[in-house]
Design an enzyme around this catalytic site. Structure first.
Site, PDB file in Angstrom:
ATOM      1  N   GLN A  31       0.850  -1.210   0.000  1.00  0.00           N
ATOM      2  CA  GLN A  31       0.000   0.000   0.000  1.00  0.00           C
ATOM      3  C   GLN A  31       0.882   1.256   0.000  1.00  0.00           C
ATOM      4  O   GLN A  31       2.067   1.191   0.337  1.00  0.00           O
ATOM      5  CB  GLN A  31      -0.886   0.010   1.245  1.00  0.00           C
ATOM      6  CG  GLN A  31      -0.145  -0.200   2.551  1.00  0.00           C
ATOM      7  CD  GLN A  31      -0.962  -0.939   3.595  1.00  0.00           C
ATOM      8  OE1 GLN A  31      -2.194  -0.896   3.624  1.00  0.00           O
ATOM      9  NE2 GLN A  31      -0.271  -1.646   4.495  1.00  0.00           N
ATOM     10  N   HIS A  62      -9.468   3.924  19.202  1.00  0.00           N
ATOM     11  CA  HIS A  62      -8.817   2.757  19.803  1.00  0.00           C
ATOM     12  C   HIS A  62      -9.468   2.353  21.132  1.00  0.00           C
ATOM     13  O   HIS A  62      -9.579   1.159  21.430  1.00  0.00           O
ATOM     14  CB  HIS A  62      -7.318   3.024  19.959  1.00  0.00           C
ATOM     15  CG  HIS A  62      -6.604   3.078  18.632  1.00  0.00           C
ATOM     16  ND1 HIS A  62      -5.969   4.207  18.156  1.00  0.00           N
ATOM     17  CD2 HIS A  62      -6.499   2.154  17.647  1.00  0.00           C
ATOM     18  CE1 HIS A  62      -5.458   3.951  16.956  1.00  0.00           C
ATOM     19  NE2 HIS A  62      -5.778   2.724  16.619  1.00  0.00           N
ATOM     20  N   ASP A  86      -0.555   0.409  13.480  1.00  0.00           N
ATOM     21  CA  ASP A  86      -0.171   1.718  14.032  1.00  0.00           C
ATOM     22  C   ASP A  86       0.092   1.620  15.535  1.00  0.00           C
ATOM     23  O   ASP A  86       0.640   2.531  16.131  1.00  0.00           O
ATOM     24  CB  ASP A  86      -1.265   2.760  13.724  1.00  0.00           C
ATOM     25  CG  ASP A  86      -2.643   2.328  14.226  1.00  0.00           C
ATOM     26  OD1 ASP A  86      -3.649   2.716  13.622  1.00  0.00           O
ATOM     27  OD2 ASP A  86      -2.712   1.583  15.227  1.00  0.00           O
ATOM     28  N   ASP A 135       0.042 -12.122   6.441  1.00  0.00           N
ATOM     29  CA  ASP A 135      -1.388 -11.967   6.153  1.00  0.00           C
ATOM     30  C   ASP A 135      -2.172 -12.633   7.282  1.00  0.00           C
ATOM     31  O   ASP A 135      -1.983 -13.838   7.552  1.00  0.00           O
ATOM     32  CB  ASP A 135      -1.709 -12.642   4.807  1.00  0.00           C
ATOM     33  CG  ASP A 135      -3.166 -12.419   4.390  1.00  0.00           C
ATOM     34  OD1 ASP A 135      -3.433 -12.350   3.186  1.00  0.00           O
ATOM     35  OD2 ASP A 135      -4.024 -12.297   5.297  1.00  0.00           O
ATOM     36  N   ASP A 153      -8.561  -4.828  13.315  1.00  0.00           N
ATOM     37  CA  ASP A 153      -8.195  -3.415  13.173  1.00  0.00           C
ATOM     38  C   ASP A 153      -7.435  -3.240  11.868  1.00  0.00           C
ATOM     39  O   ASP A 153      -6.290  -2.784  11.827  1.00  0.00           O
ATOM     40  CB  ASP A 153      -7.333  -2.981  14.375  1.00  0.00           C
ATOM     41  CG  ASP A 153      -6.997  -1.498  14.318  1.00  0.00           C
ATOM     42  OD1 ASP A 153      -5.949  -1.109  14.873  1.00  0.00           O
ATOM     43  OD2 ASP A 153      -7.758  -0.744  13.665  1.00  0.00           O
ATOM     44  N   SER A 154      -8.101  -3.659  10.788  1.00  0.00           N
ATOM     45  CA  SER A 154      -7.402  -3.595   9.490  1.00  0.00           C
ATOM     46  C   SER A 154      -7.917  -2.405   8.682  1.00  0.00           C
ATOM     47  O   SER A 154      -8.854  -1.724   9.083  1.00  0.00           O
ATOM     48  CB  SER A 154      -7.689  -4.879   8.702  1.00  0.00           C
ATOM     49  OG  SER A 154      -9.028  -4.831   8.229  1.00  0.00           O
ATOM     50  N   THR A 155      -7.305  -2.187   7.569  1.00  0.00           N
ATOM     51  CA  THR A 155      -7.818  -1.201   6.613  1.00  0.00           C
ATOM     52  C   THR A 155      -9.155  -1.733   6.084  1.00  0.00           C
ATOM     53  O   THR A 155      -9.538  -2.859   6.385  1.00  0.00           O
ATOM     54  CB  THR A 155      -6.805  -1.052   5.451  1.00  0.00           C
ATOM     55  OG1 THR A 155      -6.283  -2.342   5.131  1.00  0.00           O
ATOM     56  CG2 THR A 155      -5.672  -0.130   5.827  1.00  0.00           C
ATOM     57  N   ASP A 156      -9.824  -0.893   5.323  1.00  0.00           N
ATOM     58  CA  ASP A 156     -11.166  -1.300   4.881  1.00  0.00           C
ATOM     59  C   ASP A 156     -11.093  -2.365   3.791  1.00  0.00           C
ATOM     60  O   ASP A 156     -10.166  -2.363   2.988  1.00  0.00           O
ATOM     61  CB  ASP A 156     -11.921  -0.056   4.354  1.00  0.00           C
ATOM     62  CG  ASP A 156     -12.095   0.967   5.477  1.00  0.00           C
ATOM     63  OD1 ASP A 156     -12.097   2.163   5.178  1.00  0.00           O
ATOM     64  OD2 ASP A 156     -12.165   0.538   6.647  1.00  0.00           O
TER      65      ASP A 156
HETATM   66  N1  SAM Z   1      -7.225   2.103  12.803  1.00  0.00           N
HETATM   67  C1  SAM Z   1      -7.219   2.061  11.359  1.00  0.00           C
HETATM   68  C2  SAM Z   1      -8.613   2.006  10.824  1.00  0.00           C
HETATM   69  O1  SAM Z   1      -9.458   1.430  11.474  1.00  0.00           O
HETATM   70  O2  SAM Z   1      -8.835   2.513   9.749  1.00  0.00           O
HETATM   71  C3  SAM Z   1      -6.459   0.868  10.839  1.00  0.00           C
HETATM   72  C4  SAM Z   1      -5.238   0.587  11.616  1.00  0.00           C
HETATM   73  S1  SAM Z   1      -3.919  -0.189  10.887  1.00  0.00           S
HETATM   74  C5  SAM Z   1      -3.001   1.095  10.235  1.00  0.00           C
HETATM   75  C6  SAM Z   1      -4.565  -1.069   9.522  1.00  0.00           C
HETATM   76  C7  SAM Z   1      -3.582  -2.156   9.216  1.00  0.00           C
HETATM   77  O3  SAM Z   1      -4.221  -3.270   8.574  1.00  0.00           O
HETATM   78  C8  SAM Z   1      -2.449  -1.740   8.270  1.00  0.00           C
HETATM   79  O4  SAM Z   1      -1.249  -1.628   8.994  1.00  0.00           O
HETATM   80  C9  SAM Z   1      -2.414  -2.839   7.208  1.00  0.00           C
HETATM   81  O5  SAM Z   1      -1.082  -3.206   6.856  1.00  0.00           O
HETATM   82  C10 SAM Z   1      -3.143  -3.965   7.923  1.00  0.00           C
HETATM   83  N2  SAM Z   1      -3.682  -5.010   7.044  1.00  0.00           N
HETATM   84  C11 SAM Z   1      -4.439  -4.848   5.935  1.00  0.00           C
HETATM   85  N3  SAM Z   1      -4.714  -6.059   5.383  1.00  0.00           N
HETATM   86  C12 SAM Z   1      -4.119  -7.006   6.182  1.00  0.00           C
HETATM   87  C13 SAM Z   1      -4.055  -8.426   6.155  1.00  0.00           C
HETATM   88  N4  SAM Z   1      -4.639  -9.131   5.165  1.00  0.00           N
HETATM   89  N5  SAM Z   1      -3.379  -9.058   7.147  1.00  0.00           N
HETATM   90  C14 SAM Z   1      -2.785  -8.341   8.147  1.00  0.00           C
HETATM   91  N6  SAM Z   1      -2.802  -6.986   8.221  1.00  0.00           N
HETATM   92  C15 SAM Z   1      -3.476  -6.328   7.250  1.00  0.00           C
END
Ligand code: SAM
Length: 276
Positions: A31, A62, A86, A135, A153-156
């Protein structure tokens, strides 16, 4: 001349933040990663152009993502955080007397950037924290561990995005199996005001859980300023604060916990439809 960052989030919707300084711009294997200093919210982390967390309002997100599930489970010992690179979610979990927190994030670079620009977010040196880079969908298929709380708590889950595998039926079925008998799963979710269909989708995928509830909280920098969460519990009613927190918080409280599950009728109707 002022500099503005405009975030596209949905069709016909943009959110702008006036930028004091651009602190980091890069692209990892997964990303685009940006850190900007904003006038209103301090530093902000953006992934693929979407605001993930800001210094000023991250506590709201959080605390509300973590504490309702943690008090529902009463005395959680082992917690899994999916994503959370984060550090904010793990910081809140580690305030509880847990034995172990496993954080699985696919992107090492996000963690490194957040350790550098948001040192107040994570408690990375806590010996109870184990960080696994990978992953989380793969992790869940391979681990034999069980957890008392799983925090998504992942991205969308945007199409073809790295988070997409985290919101599938398989993932939630596996999560159910990896939870202990009194286990609780919580996930952030897009606001049903913009995407009402998300409720029915998620409820269907959480069909194994006897207790599934939607709740909400303020997060000014997220689209619409009100964010939603879904909590799925195997045993205890998640709508009640079952114990007092032994530490201070700035957003979460017993009364906020109760109030967060009180939904306006337009949302209640969507949840009742999804429950049918
Ligand atoms: N608090 C933020 C929110 O709710 O929008 C998200 C926090 S964190 C920055 C989101 C994390 O999800 C990212 O660091 C990203 O790398 C991770 N992520 C996305 N897809 C993932 C996956 N398949 N496995 C593990 N981590 C993943």
């Amino acid at each position: 001349m002022s500099l503005w960052y405009a975030q596209d989030y949905l069709d016909h919707y943009q959110m702008s933040l006036e930028v004091k300084e651009s602190l980091f711009m890069g692209k990892s294997e997964f990303q685009e990663i940006m850190v900007i200093e904003t006038y209103l919210y301090g530093k902000a982390l953006l992934l693929d152009g979407i605001v993930q967390t800001t210094e000023k309002d991250e506590f709201m997100y959080h605390e509300m993502l973590v504490h309702p599930a943690m008090v529902t489970c009463l005395s959680p010992s082992k917690v899994l955080i999916v994503g959370g690179g984060d550090g904010g979610a793990s910081r809140e979990v580690l305030k509880h007397p847990v034995d172990k927190v496993v954080l699985v994030d696919i992107d090492q670079q996000v963690i490194e950037i957040c350790q550098k620009f948001f040192p107040q977010l994570g408690k990375w040196d806590d010996s109870r924290l184990e960080v696994i880079i990978g992953d989380a969908a793969t992790f869940l298929t391979t681990t034999q561990d069980t957890f008392d709380v799983i925090i998504m708590d992942s991205t969308d889950p945007l199409p073809a995005h790295v988070a997409e595998p985290l919101f599938t039926q398989d993932f939630f079925d596996l999560a159910y199996e990896r939870l202990t008998p009194g286990g609780v799963l919580v996930s952030q979710m897009e606001p049903p005001f913009f995407q009402p269909e998300r409720i029915a989708e998620l409820w269907k995928r959480l069909k194994n859980f006897p207790l599934v509830h939607l709740y909400w909280g303020l997060v000014p920098t997220y689209p619409g300023g009100v964010w939603n969460y879904v909590v799925a519990s195997k045993k205890n009613d998640p709508t009640l604060p079952r114990k007092k927190l032994p530490f201070t918080t700035r957003y979460y409280s017993d009364s906020i916990h109760r109030a967060a599950f009180v939904l306006p009728p337009f949302l209640q109707v969507l949840v009742e439809k999804a429950n049918r």
